[in-house]
Design a protein around this motif. Structure first.
Motif, mmCIF file in Angstrom:
data_model
loop_
_atom_site.group_PDB
_atom_site.id
_atom_site.type_symbol
_atom_site.label_atom_id
_atom_site.label_comp_id
_atom_site.label_asym_id
_atom_site.label_seq_id
_atom_site.Cartn_x
_atom_site.Cartn_y
_atom_site.Cartn_z
ATOM 1 N N TYR A 42 15.483 -1.480 -4.121
ATOM 2 C CA TYR A 42 14.519 -0.598 -3.476
ATOM 3 C C TYR A 42 14.120 -1.129 -2.102
ATOM 4 N N ARG A 43 14.279 -2.422 -1.870
ATOM 5 C CA ARG A 43 14.070 -2.964 -0.520
ATOM 6 C C ARG A 43 15.092 -2.345 0.422
ATOM 7 N N LEU A 44 16.367 -2.374 0.014
ATOM 8 C CA LEU A 44 17.439 -1.794 0.822
ATOM 9 C C LEU A 44 17.234 -0.297 0.996
ATOM 10 N N PHE A 45 16.913 0.407 -0.082
ATOM 11 C CA PHE A 45 16.750 1.860 -0.016
ATOM 12 C C PHE A 45 15.610 2.234 0.934
ATOM 13 N N GLY A 46 14.525 1.466 0.885
ATOM 14 C CA GLY A 46 13.408 1.712 1.797
ATOM 15 C C GLY A 46 13.812 1.490 3.243
ATOM 16 N N PHE A 47 14.572 0.427 3.488
ATOM 17 C CA PHE A 47 15.012 0.116 4.847
ATOM 18 C C PHE A 47 15.987 1.157 5.377
ATOM 19 N N LEU A 48 16.947 1.578 4.559
ATOM 20 C CA LEU A 48 17.960 2.535 5.022
ATOM 21 C C LEU A 48 17.409 3.941 5.224
ATOM 22 N N ALA A 49 16.517 4.380 4.316
ATOM 23 C CA ALA A 49 16.131 5.793 4.357
ATOM 24 C C ALA A 49 14.703 6.087 3.905
ATOM 25 N N GLY A 50 13.889 5.072 3.707
ATOM 26 C CA GLY A 50 12.521 5.315 3.253
ATOM 27 C C GLY A 50 12.443 5.746 1.801
ATOM 28 N N VAL A 51 13.495 5.521 1.022
ATOM 29 C CA VAL A 51 13.548 5.923 -0.388
ATOM 30 C C VAL A 51 13.011 4.795 -1.261
ATOM 31 N N ARG A 52 12.119 5.135 -2.186
ATOM 32 C CA ARG A 52 11.475 4.154 -3.070
ATOM 33 C C ARG A 52 10.915 2.992 -2.242
ATOM 34 N N ASN A 53 10.293 3.341 -1.151
ATOM 35 C CA ASN A 53 9.819 2.360 -0.176
ATOM 36 C C ASN A 53 8.440 1.825 -0.565
ATOM 37 N N TYR A 54 8.356 1.223 -1.752
ATOM 38 C CA TYR A 54 7.095 0.653 -2.231
ATOM 39 C C TYR A 54 6.625 -0.480 -1.327
ATOM 40 N N SER A 55 7.564 -1.128 -0.633
ATOM 41 C CA SER A 55 7.219 -2.239 0.255
ATOM 42 C C SER A 55 6.627 -1.761 1.574
ATOM 43 N N ALA A 56 6.786 -0.484 1.861
ATOM 44 C CA ALA A 56 6.247 0.137 3.078
ATOM 45 C C ALA A 56 6.828 -0.483 4.350
ATOM 46 N N VAL A 57 8.124 -0.828 4.331
ATOM 47 C CA VAL A 57 8.780 -1.303 5.544
ATOM 48 C C VAL A 57 9.225 -0.093 6.364
ATOM 49 N N GLU A 58 9.318 -0.285 7.649
ATOM 50 C CA GLU A 58 9.767 0.798 8.523
ATOM 51 C C GLU A 58 11.273 0.998 8.343
ATOM 52 N N PRO A 59 11.709 2.214 8.006
ATOM 53 C CA PRO A 59 13.156 2.460 7.896
ATOM 54 C C PRO A 59 13.855 2.256 9.234
ATOM 55 N N ILE A 60 15.130 1.973 9.182
ATOM 56 C CA ILE A 60 15.917 1.732 10.389
ATOM 57 C C ILE A 60 15.930 2.963 11.300
ATOM 58 N N GLY A 61 15.783 4.133 10.739
ATOM 59 C CA GLY A 61 15.742 5.358 11.540
ATOM 60 C C GLY A 61 15.453 6.560 10.662
ATOM 61 N N ALA A 62 15.319 7.701 11.293
ATOM 62 C CA ALA A 62 15.086 8.940 10.561
ATOM 63 C C ALA A 62 16.359 9.340 9.818
ATOM 64 N N ARG A 63 16.187 9.996 8.687
ATOM 65 C CA ARG A 63 17.338 10.503 7.938
ATOM 66 C C ARG A 63 18.060 11.544 8.772
ATOM 67 N N ARG A 64 19.379 11.514 8.722
ATOM 68 C CA ARG A 64 20.205 12.384 9.559
ATOM 69 C C ARG A 64 20.921 13.485 8.795
ATOM 70 N N GLY A 65 20.859 13.472 7.492
ATOM 71 C CA GLY A 65 21.642 14.433 6.726
ATOM 72 C C GLY A 65 23.099 13.992 6.677
ATOM 73 N N ILE A 66 23.963 14.891 6.265
ATOM 74 C CA ILE A 66 25.390 14.609 6.178
ATOM 75 C C ILE A 66 26.030 14.942 7.519
ATOM 76 N N PRO A 67 26.865 14.066 8.056
ATOM 77 C CA PRO A 67 27.501 14.363 9.349
ATOM 78 C C PRO A 67 28.359 15.625 9.266
ATOM 79 N N ASP A 68 28.383 16.400 10.327
ATOM 80 C CA ASP A 68 29.178 17.631 10.351
ATOM 81 C C ASP A 68 30.655 17.376 10.112
ATOM 82 N N ASP A 69 31.140 16.208 10.520
ATOM 83 C CA ASP A 69 32.571 15.915 10.378
ATOM 84 C C ASP A 69 32.901 15.127 9.107
ATOM 85 N N PHE A 70 31.984 15.128 8.154
ATOM 86 C CA PHE A 70 32.207 14.426 6.892
ATOM 87 C C PHE A 70 32.979 15.326 5.936
#
Length: 159
Positions: A42-70
């Motif tokens: 949950y530390r990683l999930f919070g850092f990557l996307a604010g998911v299960r961010n019980y630690s309240a760390v700032e995520p690396i960035g805003a969620r972007r959704g799925i890339p158009d070219d995925f």
């Protein structure tokens, strides 16, 4: 109920890495084999996307959704409408490598009455660097991705 990450590591095919953008509808990326960042952290999930961010760390960035070219013919997590997969995003390996991991963060995750999924008020946690917060394993994973030629990760979560 727990939460897990679903992650696809990708790179541009070797023969097109320096070529102009591919024509619409063509395959721009290929999957890189390997289970990268494959754990319930949950530390990683919070850092990557604010998911299960019980630690309240700032995520690396805003969620972007799925890339158009995925292209995900073999991947199930594109079906966001079902509500099972959520918080879709992607990050380049370059972004992950360039991030400032020496900045100080406060891990505010605490246990209250046996519940480990609680967040303390600001100042009620433990100060440490983001590097300490994420741990050596995370940086070993970044190195593994770099060695494998990963250029981006596309991910989402379940619960």
């Amino acid at each position: 109920m727990g939460c897990d990450i679903h992650l696809i590591a990708q790179r541009r095919p070797q023969d097109t890495a320096d070529a102009p953008a591919p024509a619409e509808g063509s395959q721009a990326w290929e999957d890189v084999p390997g289970d990268f960042l494959d754990c319930r952290s949950y530390r990683l999930f919070g850092f990557l996307a604010g998911v299960r961010n019980y630690s309240a760390v700032e995520p690396i960035g805003a969620r972007r959704g799925i890339p158009d070219d995925f292209h995900d013919e073999s991947h199930e997590f594109r079906d966001a409408d079902e509500g099972y997969y959520h918080s879709h995003s992607w990050l380049s390996l370059q972004e992950l490598l360039a991030h400032d991991y020496d900045k100080t963060v406060e891990d505010r995750r605490v246990t209250i009455n046996g519940n480990g999924g609680c967040t303390a008020e600001p100042g009620g946690g433990k100060s440490m660097t983001l590097r300490e917060f994420l741990g050596d394993w995370y940086f070993s994973e970044l190195e593994r991705m770099k060695e494998a030629g990963v250029e981006r990760i596309v991910f989402c979560f379940d619960n």
